[in-house]
Design an enzyme around this catalytic site. Structure first.
Site, PDB file in Angstrom:
ATOM      1  N   SER A   7       7.550  13.906  12.421  1.00 26.33           N
ATOM      2  CA  SER A   7       8.059  14.510  11.346  1.00 26.33           C
ATOM      3  C   SER A   7       7.730  13.192   9.920  1.00 26.33           C
ATOM      4  O   SER A   7       8.762  13.701   9.055  1.00 26.33           O
ATOM      5  CB  SER A   7       9.518  14.812  11.330  1.00 26.33           C
ATOM      6  OG  SER A   7      10.221  15.027  12.004  1.00 26.33           O
ATOM      7  N   SER A  42      10.475  16.123   9.486  1.00 23.96           N
ATOM      8  CA  SER A  42      11.529  16.369   8.696  1.00 23.96           C
ATOM      9  C   SER A  42      11.799  15.435   8.031  1.00 23.96           C
ATOM     10  O   SER A  42      12.682  15.783   7.095  1.00 23.96           O
ATOM     11  CB  SER A  42      12.618  16.117   9.883  1.00 23.96           C
ATOM     12  OG  SER A  42      12.648  14.530  10.918  1.00 23.96           O
ATOM     13  N   LYS A  54      15.508   7.399   4.858  1.00 18.15           N
ATOM     14  CA  LYS A  54      16.255   9.412   5.072  1.00 18.15           C
ATOM     15  C   LYS A  54      17.327   9.403   5.816  1.00 18.15           C
ATOM     16  O   LYS A  54      18.302   7.556   6.088  1.00 18.15           O
ATOM     17  CB  LYS A  54      14.934   9.507   6.478  1.00 18.15           C
ATOM     18  CG  LYS A  54      15.747  10.876   6.960  1.00 18.15           C
ATOM     19  CD  LYS A  54      14.239  11.131   8.088  1.00 18.15           C
ATOM     20  CE  LYS A  54      14.200  12.381   8.600  1.00 18.15           C
ATOM     21  NZ  LYS A  54      13.095  12.708   9.661  1.00 18.15           N
TER      22      LYS A  54
END
Lengths: 96, 479
Positions: free
Chosen positions: B179, B155, B80
């Site tokens: 997330s 997210s 990420k």
């Protein structure tokens, strides 16, 4: 609690953000909408409840006080928006 | 989605050992998959040459020094865009960090690399990990591979899609309020959020520091367990990284006695809970009972307070953490700035996106003089009540079962205009962060109406990952 425009101005100052009028009106609406949700907290009695800031009880461990990896000045300045003479270059801060 | 060609690390290592696959072919396969799924907007940067070079070096080592190969030999992972990789750009999907290259790698990533994992690229996310749909990104939204008109969750949306679309074997995400788990559920993959402090946060771009944890997205529990085992443990760079001993998570031991699992009537009877998700929850309860475990409803009177308390605490911490982006030492500086104040203000105003500004403002408000006690301190008190309630539940139960999200993935744009509706999508995930306990989202099937993936989550007491992962692994392995 209603957030008004004066409070938004204050928050802009605190957060070092500046909004235009349209953004300010939108944020005013959004924050008040979010506050309605947040204020559900008031219906819960928390008298004498100690605030919880941190979930793990263990004490903070200390590592040995030895020099570890360090950034050189060149490395530290590598990502600077502006640099000169081994320093971060910023707009003039002091008026002489 | 088609079944993955490479479904687990154990399978990949078996192929590598037998000689029917080499690392270079494996990386080339994933690069082809990345090229074939560009419309999903998963990757913001692909490390093609570097990954191939590492793969070739590993192939040489297999021939020359097979004993030197690490435990993650064969692991190809995506990271990420909030996890630092030395000398590789990282932006947190924000204009304010465009071009920033960290001087060090996150401790978690260092440990993966030391065991011979290969990082194939950097994947999209919500800006500064703030969002539940992966739509708040300066790179545009990532799309769900099960239906590209729908969001992947957030997210860590792109981390979930990276695994779902078979562009890597696992991906790293971060989980502050769900997330990792919510996108895992929306994409039909496994998503593990460890206990707070289980994995060092050094090199993870901070959002809410008392809540943040690096997490893992994978096809199966075994790969998540091994990744956790490698990354977990104390770290001299993060005083909050726990020194509780790291168990052999990857052993995935079957429970040695019937487990006791709690569920909340307030959750499964919640008005916002989708009917199809509810019925899959009850199917799962039945499955646990049939496997000999005890499953029981217990009261949880604080459900409606979790989201308000979470958003107060997370935004307060975010407003503090994000004050470092000032346009001086790194990141974006506005070209129109003329003095120090305007450098701060214009750089931040032009650099941050709308949702990030909203959360900074809300956080500054709840911390400001005159409002602190009514909002921030109140939320911390509620956090204590929720924490103590869970501790009491874990006196009597081994695990808690909850849905990972109230429904399935929604359409792009559907909730982007209403922040409250978006925040409520996290109602079942924020609790694990508030309490600091591990939770794993497990794919349990598809929604009876839409055919979209549905995930449930199991939670355990703090640092009980070994029991949690063993239980989850053996439950999923049963038909």
């Amino acid at each position: 609690m209603q957030i008004d425009e004066a409070l938004i101005f204050r928050l802009e100052q605190l957060t070092r953000l500046e909004l235009d009028d349209a953004e300010r009106q939108e944020l005013l609406h959004d924050l008040n909408h979010i506050l309605e949700l947040v204020e559900q907290m008031n219906s819960l009695d928390t008298t004498d409840v100690a605030p919880l800031a941190y979930v793990n009880a263990a004490s903070t461990p200390l590592r040995n006080d030895v020099v570890g990896p360090q950034a050189t000045p060149e490395q530290a300045l590598r990502d600077a928006p502006r640099a000169a003479d081994n320093c971060f270059k910023v707009p003039k801060v002091i008026d002489l | 989605m088609a079944a993955p060609k490479y479904r687990s690390l154990a399978y990949v290592q078996q192929l590598l050992r037998s000689g029917s696959l080499c690392m270079e072919q494996l990386v080339a396969h994933y690069l082809e998959q990345i090229a074939a799924t560009q419309h999903l907007n998963i990757y913001v940067e692909v490390y093609a040459e570097e990954a191939l070079a590492r793969a070739r070096a590993l192939d040489v080592r297999l021939a020359k020094a097979p004993a030197s190969l690490g435990r993650l030999w064969g692991m190809v992972t995506g990271i990420k865009d909030v996890i630092c990789y030395q000398d590789h750009e990282i932006t947190a999907a924000s204009h304010i960090l465009k071009g920033f290259r960290p001087l060090f790698s996150a401790t978690a990533l260092e440990r993966l690399l030391a065991e011979d994992a290969i990082v194939i690229g950097r994947v999209n996310c919500d800006e500064f990990a703030m969002g539940s749909s992966n739509e708040n990104s300066c790179y545009g939204p990532t799309r769900n591979a099960a239906d590209p008109e729908r969001v992947p969750g957030g997210s860590s949306g792109a981390s979930a899609v990276a695994v779902q679309a078979n562009t890597c074997l696992t991906a790293l995400g971060s989980d502050t309020g769900g997330s990792v788990r919510q996108p895992a559920a929306f994409c039909g993959v496994v998503g593990l959020k460890p206990s707070y402090g289980r994995i060092s946060r050094h090199g993870l771009i901070a959002y809410g520091s008392s809540l943040d944890q690096i997490g893992i997205l994978s096809h199966n529990v075994a790969d998540a367990a091994l990744m956790l085992e490698v990354m977990a443990g104390p770290d001299g760079f993060d005083a909050t990284a726990s020194s509780v001993p790291v168990d052999a998570y990857s052993a995935l031991l079957a429970p040695d006695r019937p487990m006791r699992v709690a569920w909340f009537r307030e959750v499964l009877e919640h008005p916002s809970l989708d009917e199809g998700v509810r019925s899959l929850c009850f199917d799962f309860i039945k499955r646990m009972e049939q496997a000999g475990h005890t499953v029981q409803a217990v009261p949880f009177e604080y459900l409606d307070y979790t989201i308000p308390a979470y958003y107060v605490l997370a935004t307060a911490e975010a407003s503090s953490n994000l004050s470092r982006y000032d346009g001086i030492r790194f990141g974006y500086r506005s070209p129109s700035a003329y003095d120090l104040q305007s450098t701060y203000k214009r750089s931040r105003t032009e650099g941050f996106g709308k949702e990030v500004k909203r959360r900074i403002m809300l956080g500054a408000f709840v911390l400001s003089a005159g409002y602190y006690d009514a909002y921030y301190a109140k939320a911390q008190q509620i956090r204590r009540l929720i924490h103590d309630r869970f501790k009491a539940i874990f006196q009597e139960f081994d695990f808690v079962l909850m849905p990972a999200a109230p429904g399935v993935a929604w359409r792009l744009g559907e909730k982007i205009t209403d922040p409250v509706e978006m925040y409520l999508a996290d109602v079942f995930t924020v609790t694990a962060n508030l309490v600091g306990i591990p939770a794993i989202a497990l794919p349990v099937g598809v929604h009876p109406d839409s055919g979209l993936p549905v995930g449930l989550q199991l939670m355990a007491d703090a640092f009980q990952e070994k029991a949690l992962l063993g239980f989850a692994h053996h439950l999923l392995a049963q038909p």
